[in-house]
Motif scaffolding. Structure first.
Motif, short mmCIF file in Angstrom:
data_model
loop_
_atom_site.label_atom_id
_atom_site.label_comp_id
_atom_site.label_asym_id
_atom_site.label_seq_id
_atom_site.Cartn_x
_atom_site.Cartn_y
_atom_site.Cartn_z
N GLU A 1 3.62 0.98 2.97
CA GLU A 1 4.45 1.38 2.13
C GLU A 1 2.52 1.62 1.57
O GLU A 1 3.28 2.98 0.77
CB GLU A 1 4.57 0.77 1.37
CG GLU A 1 6.28 0.57 1.18
CD GLU A 1 7.01 -0.58 0.32
OE1 GLU A 1 6.20 -0.07 -0.95
OE2 GLU A 1 7.56 -0.84 0.59
N ARG A 2 1.55 1.66 1.98
CA ARG A 2 0.05 2.14 1.62
C ARG A 2 0.28 3.36 2.10
O ARG A 2 -1.04 4.11 1.68
CB ARG A 2 -1.06 1.06 1.04
CG ARG A 2 -1.27 0.30 -0.01
CD ARG A 2 -1.85 -1.44 0.66
NE ARG A 2 -2.73 -0.79 0.17
CZ ARG A 2 -4.30 -1.27 0.72
NH1 ARG A 2 -4.56 -2.20 1.46
NH2 ARG A 2 -5.46 -0.20 0.77
N ARG A 3 0.35 3.47 3.08
CA ARG A 3 -0.16 4.82 4.15
C ARG A 3 0.48 5.73 3.70
O ARG A 3 1.64 5.57 3.25
CB ARG A 3 0.14 4.35 5.76
CG ARG A 3 0.35 2.84 6.44
CD ARG A 3 -1.38 2.63 6.17
NE ARG A 3 -2.17 1.78 6.79
CZ ARG A 3 -3.90 1.29 7.07
NH1 ARG A 3 -4.68 2.17 6.28
NH2 ARG A 3 -3.71 -0.18 7.37
N SER A 4 0.21 7.34 4.07
CA SER A 4 0.95 8.08 3.84
C SER A 4 2.38 9.03 4.88
O SER A 4 2.98 9.45 4.32
CB SER A 4 -0.12 9.51 4.42
OG SER A 4 -0.86 9.35 5.25
N GLY A 5 1.91 8.21 5.73
CA GLY A 5 3.15 8.43 7.31
C GLY A 5 4.44 7.86 6.45
O GLY A 5 5.64 8.13 6.71
N GLN B 1 4.76 -0.74 -5.69
CA GLN B 1 4.57 -0.42 -6.88
C GLN B 1 3.18 0.34 -7.28
O GLN B 1 3.04 0.61 -8.32
CB GLN B 1 3.61 -1.74 -6.82
CG GLN B 1 4.87 -2.46 -6.85
CD GLN B 1 4.88 -5.04 -7.15
OE1 GLN B 1 3.40 -4.75 -7.53
NE2 GLN B 1 5.60 -5.49 -6.99
N SER B 2 2.26 0.67 -6.16
CA SER B 2 1.19 1.09 -6.37
C SER B 2 1.32 3.01 -5.95
O SER B 2 0.32 3.26 -6.97
CB SER B 2 0.30 1.27 -4.74
OG SER B 2 1.43 1.63 -4.13
N THR B 3 2.46 2.76 -6.39
CA THR B 3 3.05 4.73 -6.58
C THR B 3 3.87 4.89 -7.76
O THR B 3 4.25 5.79 -7.85
CB THR B 3 3.92 5.57 -5.52
OG1 THR B 3 5.19 4.32 -5.18
CG2 THR B 3 2.80 5.32 -3.86
#
Length: 468
Positions: free
Chosen positions: A441-445, A58-60
């Motif tokens: 999902e919040r992590r860039s990896g 949802q954040s993206t």
């Protein structure tokens, strides 16, 4: 999830999509669409692929709403070079792990019976104690009715048999040098309309005439298997002017089959012809009356001198009796009757009667049969059961409503928070997002995985909604 495969793409597709980001013709190792999909994309049809689009966090989603839209404020992100060399057909590296978006298993609640109140509801209604007592009484009454119904149905299918006397009449008439031999019978004891007919008691009836007078057809045979229609009697008619003696042979039709006991077994049990089940029961009663059963080994018994004479053993098991008595049981002999066919004097002449003990099925009374019909077609009880079930259902609904508002009144904030959390869990399960890890999902990896590039290209190649 399958491994994404690269397919060729033509440069005409890039010209047909003015809303895509401007840049080089394609990235190294670019996911390319075939010509058939290029036309579909240019005409507004969504491109098909073996790889389903990965659910985006949802954040993206909010940050990607402007991707693919021509806007002066939109920033172009340079593509990350792919580690796969250009022109290679498949993605190098391990196969992507299949992701199963199966909803979590929910524990099913036990369904309450239609007529029973839960304990919490019963504690709130003191008057429900009387209703509970009525339910217990109804269950006992239903059990009694079911047993009665089962017994009546068994008696209809396999009726009990009562021993009655069948009187057989044999006589003959004559006129104009023609004689007629008649055989018929009826039940003497408590005759009822439901009593079976005369022919149902016999398998075969054979009449033997004088062979010297009737050489062509001196044997007349009737078989129940060849003539299933039941009859009250039989008649044999012939032409003749000479008297003779006719022999009548009757073979009984015992249901169940009866056997004649050997003389030694007749002396012990006191019966001459009986069914196998009753013979075994008589032996058990004899062992019980003589106290021959072994106390330490109840499955066996000792043989007294009469039984030792019959079976030739000192000790026997009850399970072996059925085989041991076979040699002492024989098929009963048919009944032989003789009748003198007279052609002079009074007509009918030679009137004789014979009594035979037969087993007559005892049919249930009409009241029992009417009871079965009333049980099958009792609409009043069904209507009452439906009314009780609907009332119990309303009580359940009111109790749940009361519990809801009672919890809200005691602690509104905690109740609302718990309700929201519960609804959120249910929404995740329904939407299939119960296995998502939002923190990951919040992590860039998370966005540097092998499937991300193909998912982005598929997202860019889709048609932009109208108005954007």
């Amino acid at each position: 999830m399958q491994t994404p495969q690269s397919v060729p793409v033509s440069h005409s597709q890039q010209a047909a999509q003015p809303n895509l980001l401007r840049g080089p013709p394609h990235f190294p190792g670019h996911f390319q669409v075939p010509n058939s999909q290029t036309v579909a994309s240019a005409q507004g049809g969504p491109s098909q692929s073996h790889l389903p689009p990965h659910p985006q966090p949802q954040s993206t989603r909010a940050a990607n709403t402007n991707v693919g839209v021509s806007s002066p404020a939109a920033k172009r992100v340079p593509p990350r070079p792919h580690s796969r060399p250009a022109g290679q057909g498949q993605v190098s590296g391990p196969m992507l792990k299949t992701m199963e978006l199966a909803p979590a298993a929910r524990k099913r609640k036990r369904k309450l019976p239609d007529k029973h109140l839960p304990e919490k509801v019963a504690s709130l209604l003191p008057e429900s104690a009387l209703y509970t007592q009525l339910l217990k009484f109804e269950s006992r009454l239903d059990a009694s009715l079911v047993r009665m119904k089962t017994n009546i149905m068994e008696s209809v299918k396999n009726p009990q048999r009562v021993q009655k006397t069948l009187r057989v009449y044999v006589f003959n008439t004559y006129s104009n040098q023609t004689w007629s031999l008649r055989i018929f019978g009826r039940i003497l004891d408590n005759q009822t309309p439901s009593d079976p007919k005369f022919s149902s008691f016999f398998k075969k009836i054979t009449v033997y005439l004088d062979q010297t007078l009737y050489s062509d057809n001196h044997v007349i045979l009737w078989e129940s298997s060849r003539s299933p229609k039941l009859r009250d009697g039989f008649e044999v008619r012939r032409k003749g002017d000479k008297e003779f003696t006719a022999l009548i042979r009757l073979e009984m039709n015992h249901l169940p089959e009866k056997y004649k006991l050997s003389p030694a077994l007749q002396d012990v049990l006191g019966i001459e012809v009986e069914t196998r089940a009753r013979i075994l029961n008589a032996l058990w009663q004899y062992v019980k009356a003589k106290n021959l059963q072994i106390p330490d080994e109840t499955s066996s018994f000792m043989c007294d001198p009469p039984l030792r004479k019959i079976f030739g053993e000192e000790k026997m098991k009850f399970c072996a009796l059925s085989q041991k008595i076979d040699q002492h049981l024989t098929i009963p002999q048919p009944i032989h009757l003789e009748h003198k066919v007279r052609l002079s004097g009074d007509s009918p002449s030679g009137n004789a009667c014979y009594d035979i003990l037969v087993d007559v099925p005892f049919m249930p009374q009409k009241e029992m049969l009417s009871y079965l019909e009333s049980v099958r077609k009792n609409k009043e009880i069904d209507a009452c059961d439906e009314a009780i079930s609907s009332a119990i259902k309303k009580i359940h609904e009111h109790y749940q409503r009361r519990s809801f508002f009672l919890g809200f009144s005691q602690s509104p904030a905690e109740f609302i928070n718990a309700l929201i959390a519960s609804q959120a869990r249910d929404l995740k399960i329904v939407s299939g997002d119960s296995v998502r890890d939002e923190e990951h999902e919040r992590r860039s990896g998370f966005y540097h995985q092998a499937w991300v590039e193909d998912a982005v290209i598929r997202y860019l190649n889709r048609k932009a909604p109208a108005g954007q």
